[in-house]
Design a protein around this motif. Structure first.
Motif, short mmCIF file in Angstrom:
data_model
loop_
_atom_site.label_atom_id
_atom_site.label_comp_id
_atom_site.label_asym_id
_atom_site.label_seq_id
_atom_site.Cartn_x
_atom_site.Cartn_y
_atom_site.Cartn_z
N GLY A 238 -49.28 9.26 -87.94
CA GLY A 238 -49.05 10.42 -87.09
C GLY A 238 -48.91 10.08 -85.62
O GLY A 238 -48.39 10.89 -84.84
N ALA A 239 -49.37 8.91 -85.21
CA ALA A 239 -49.30 8.52 -83.81
C ALA A 239 -47.94 7.95 -83.43
O ALA A 239 -47.68 7.75 -82.24
CB ALA A 239 -50.39 7.49 -83.51
N ILE A 240 -47.07 7.70 -84.41
CA ILE A 240 -45.81 7.02 -84.13
C ILE A 240 -44.93 7.79 -83.14
O ILE A 240 -44.45 7.19 -82.16
CB ILE A 240 -45.05 6.73 -85.45
N PRO A 241 -44.68 9.09 -83.31
CA PRO A 241 -43.82 9.79 -82.34
C PRO A 241 -44.37 9.75 -80.91
O PRO A 241 -43.60 9.55 -79.96
CB PRO A 241 -43.79 11.23 -82.89
N GLU A 242 -45.68 9.93 -80.78
CA GLU A 242 -46.28 9.90 -79.44
C GLU A 242 -46.11 8.53 -78.79
O GLU A 242 -45.78 8.43 -77.60
CB GLU A 242 -47.77 10.25 -79.55
N LEU A 243 -46.31 7.48 -79.55
CA LEU A 243 -46.18 6.13 -79.01
C LEU A 243 -44.73 5.82 -78.64
O LEU A 243 -44.46 5.18 -77.62
CB LEU A 243 -46.71 5.11 -80.03
N MET A 244 -43.81 6.27 -79.46
CA MET A 244 -42.40 6.06 -79.15
C MET A 244 -42.01 6.79 -77.86
O MET A 244 -41.21 6.30 -77.07
CB MET A 244 -41.54 6.52 -80.32
N GLU A 245 -42.59 7.97 -77.65
CA GLU A 245 -42.31 8.72 -76.43
C GLU A 245 -42.86 7.97 -75.20
O GLU A 245 -42.20 7.91 -74.16
CB GLU A 245 -42.94 10.11 -76.52
N ARG A 246 -44.05 7.40 -75.33
CA ARG A 246 -44.62 6.62 -74.22
C ARG A 246 -43.73 5.44 -73.86
O ARG A 246 -43.50 5.14 -72.69
CB ARG A 246 -46.02 6.13 -74.59
N ILE A 247 -43.20 4.78 -74.87
CA ILE A 247 -42.33 3.63 -74.62
C ILE A 247 -41.02 4.07 -73.99
O ILE A 247 -40.48 3.39 -73.11
CB ILE A 247 -42.09 2.86 -75.94
N ALA A 248 -40.51 5.21 -74.43
CA ALA A 248 -39.26 5.73 -73.86
C ALA A 248 -39.42 6.03 -72.37
O ALA A 248 -38.49 5.84 -71.58
CB ALA A 248 -38.82 6.98 -74.61
N GLN A 249 -40.61 6.48 -71.99
CA GLN A 249 -40.87 6.79 -70.59
C GLN A 249 -41.17 5.55 -69.76
O GLN A 249 -40.92 5.53 -68.55
CB GLN A 249 -42.05 7.77 -70.50
N ASP A 250 -41.71 4.52 -70.40
CA ASP A 250 -42.05 3.29 -69.68
C ASP A 250 -41.85 2.10 -70.63
O ASP A 250 -42.71 1.80 -71.45
CB ASP A 250 -43.50 3.34 -69.18
N LEU A 260 -47.86 0.85 -81.43
CA LEU A 260 -46.80 1.31 -82.32
C LEU A 260 -46.63 0.36 -83.49
O LEU A 260 -46.43 0.80 -84.64
CB LEU A 260 -45.49 1.44 -81.54
N ALA A 261 -46.69 -0.94 -83.23
CA ALA A 261 -46.58 -1.92 -84.31
C ALA A 261 -47.69 -1.72 -85.33
O ALA A 261 -47.45 -1.76 -86.55
CB ALA A 261 -46.63 -3.34 -83.73
N LEU A 262 -48.91 -1.48 -84.86
CA LEU A 262 -50.03 -1.26 -85.78
C LEU A 262 -49.82 0.01 -86.61
O LEU A 262 -50.10 0.04 -87.81
CB LEU A 262 -51.34 -1.17 -85.00
N ALA A 263 -49.34 1.05 -85.95
CA ALA A 263 -49.09 2.31 -86.66
C ALA A 263 -47.98 2.16 -87.68
O ALA A 263 -48.06 2.69 -88.80
CB ALA A 263 -48.76 3.42 -85.66
N LEU A 264 -46.93 1.45 -87.32
CA LEU A 264 -45.82 1.22 -88.24
C LEU A 264 -46.30 0.41 -89.45
O LEU A 264 -45.92 0.67 -90.59
CB LEU A 264 -44.68 0.50 -87.53
N ALA A 266 -49.33 0.33 -90.63
CA ALA A 266 -50.16 1.21 -91.44
C ALA A 266 -49.32 2.15 -92.29
O ALA A 266 -49.74 2.57 -93.37
CB ALA A 266 -51.11 2.01 -90.55
N ALA A 267 -48.11 2.47 -91.79
CA ALA A 267 -47.19 3.34 -92.53
C ALA A 267 -46.30 2.54 -93.48
O ALA A 267 -45.34 3.08 -94.03
CB ALA A 267 -46.33 4.13 -91.56
N ASN A 268 -46.62 1.24 -93.66
CA ASN A 268 -45.89 0.34 -94.56
C ASN A 268 -44.45 0.10 -94.09
O ASN A 268 -43.57 -0.19 -94.88
CB ASN A 268 -45.88 0.87 -96.00
N LYS A 269 -44.23 0.22 -92.79
CA LYS A 269 -42.93 -0.11 -92.19
C LYS A 269 -43.07 -1.50 -91.56
O LYS A 269 -43.14 -1.66 -90.34
CB LYS A 269 -42.53 0.94 -91.17
N LYS A 270 -43.11 -2.51 -92.44
CA LYS A 270 -43.46 -3.86 -92.00
C LYS A 270 -42.42 -4.46 -91.06
O LYS A 270 -42.76 -5.06 -90.03
CB LYS A 270 -43.64 -4.77 -93.22
N GLU A 271 -41.16 -4.33 -91.42
CA GLU A 271 -40.11 -4.93 -90.60
C GLU A 271 -40.09 -4.29 -89.20
O GLU A 271 -39.96 -5.00 -88.20
CB GLU A 271 -38.75 -4.77 -91.27
N ALA A 272 -40.23 -2.97 -89.14
CA ALA A 272 -40.25 -2.30 -87.84
C ALA A 272 -41.46 -2.73 -87.02
O ALA A 272 -41.37 -2.88 -85.80
CB ALA A 272 -40.25 -0.78 -88.04
#
Length: 323
Positions: A238-250, A260-264, A266-272
């Motif tokens: 659930g934290a992925i959208p928020e983290l992506m927004e932070r990166i987009a801003q900075d 974001l890598a840790l959250a991805l 945890a969501a089994n998105k290993k390559e991402a």
């Protein structure tokens, strides 16, 4: 320097490899590094067993073991090969494989570690070890259609199912193999790793915790230990959208990218997840004491050295580090 080793002073006598490989030995015995590890060990072990000798110039026992290893490999007359890794020149690879003392020897077959030991063995024990590795690697072929061949075929089928994304079916096959061969550490390691990938980390942890300490410390089970550690890290998906927004801003917010890598993951998105960590290494290699590179090494261990994603991401990491 590699942190777990106490390196002694170098003398002119110890500044070169413990032994010199002759041209006649080049097909049986070779030196390798991080860049050639996949080719010289993982790929080569698909058809025959490969011994990997982790050594250093300053390591006294290495000077006893390496010549004995070379002699034993020559005596095997092509049934096994030896690859030597200087840990001082390949610290990242040594850390990835958790080489905690020297000398350490791993035996690989079909892209996986199947046995190993630490320290300098007496000649008789070394011969027994190598004979055992050769027998393990070739025993299923010699079984002539018996139970050993059936197990080998089941293992190959499970590996193929994993590559096709059919992890549930692969886990079921590994479970069947373990019913027939409870001591098969290759099957056990793959089975527990698949449980983690399938979101059944608690089940895998319960099974892992019941193992004897000696079994937990084997090369086949180290990826499971690391994968279990990783399964409890990081924020939820659930934290992925928020983290992506932070990166987009900075774009220089490396902590957000790391989280974001840790959250991805945890969501089994290993390559991402790996891509996010590689991006940190690309932008600021030494950020937070090389946290991104160290996290990638944990991922590589959890996935296993023969996993296609490990091979690809390790190649890309090496190209960044040595560019």
């Amino acid at each position: 320097m590699f942190p777990t080793f106490g390196k002694g002073p170098q003398t002119p006598e110890t500044q070169t490899s413990t032994t010199q490989t002759t041209a006649a030995d080049s097909d049986l015995i070779k030196d390798a590094d991080m860049q050639s590890f996949a080719r010289d060990v993982l790929d080569a072990s698909m058809t025959m067993p490969i011994l990997v000798d982790f050594w250093a110039d300053w390591c006294g026992p290495c000077k006893q073991l390496t010549p004995a290893l070379e002699a034993a490999v020559r005596d095997a007359k092509g049934a096994i090969k030896l690859v030597k890794i200087n840990v001082d020149q390949n610290q990242g690879l040594a850390q990835q494989l958790r080489i905690a003392s020297l000398p350490t020897v791993y035996a690989f077959f079909q892209g996986q570690p199947i046995d190993g030991f630490q320290g300098a063995l007496p000649g008789s024990q070394l011969k027994q070890f190598i004979d055992g590795v050769i027998q393990t690697a070739g025993g299923t072929q010699a079984a002539g259609g018996g139970e050993g061949e059936a197990v080998a075929q089941a293992m190959e089928q499970a590996k193929q199912l994993v590559t096709e994304g059919q992890s549930e079916q692969a886990a079921a096959i590994y479970g069947q193999v373990l019913q027939h061969d409870p001591e098969n550490l290759d099957a056990l390691g793959e089975y527990l790793r698949l449980l983690i990938d399938l979101g059944r980390a608690e089940e895998a942890k319960m099974a892992f915790d019941q193992l004897e300490d000696e079994t937990k410390a084997t090369p086949q089970l180290q990826p499971v230990k690391t994968a279990l550690e990783l399964s409890g890290e990081g924020p939820g998906a659930g934290a992925i959208p928020e983290l992506m927004e932070r990166i987009a801003q900075d774009s220089a917010d490396h902590q957000a990218r790391f989280d974001l890598a840790l959250a991805l993951y945890a969501a089994n998105k290993k390559e991402a997840a790996a891509e996010a960590l590689l991006d940190i290494v690309r932008r600021q290699r030494n950020w937070n004491d090389e946290a991104a590179r160290k996290q990638l090494l944990k991922y590589f261990e959890a996935w296993g050295p023969a996993d296609p994603l490990t091979v690809e991401m390790r190649r890309r990491l090496s190209s960044l580090l040595f560019a």
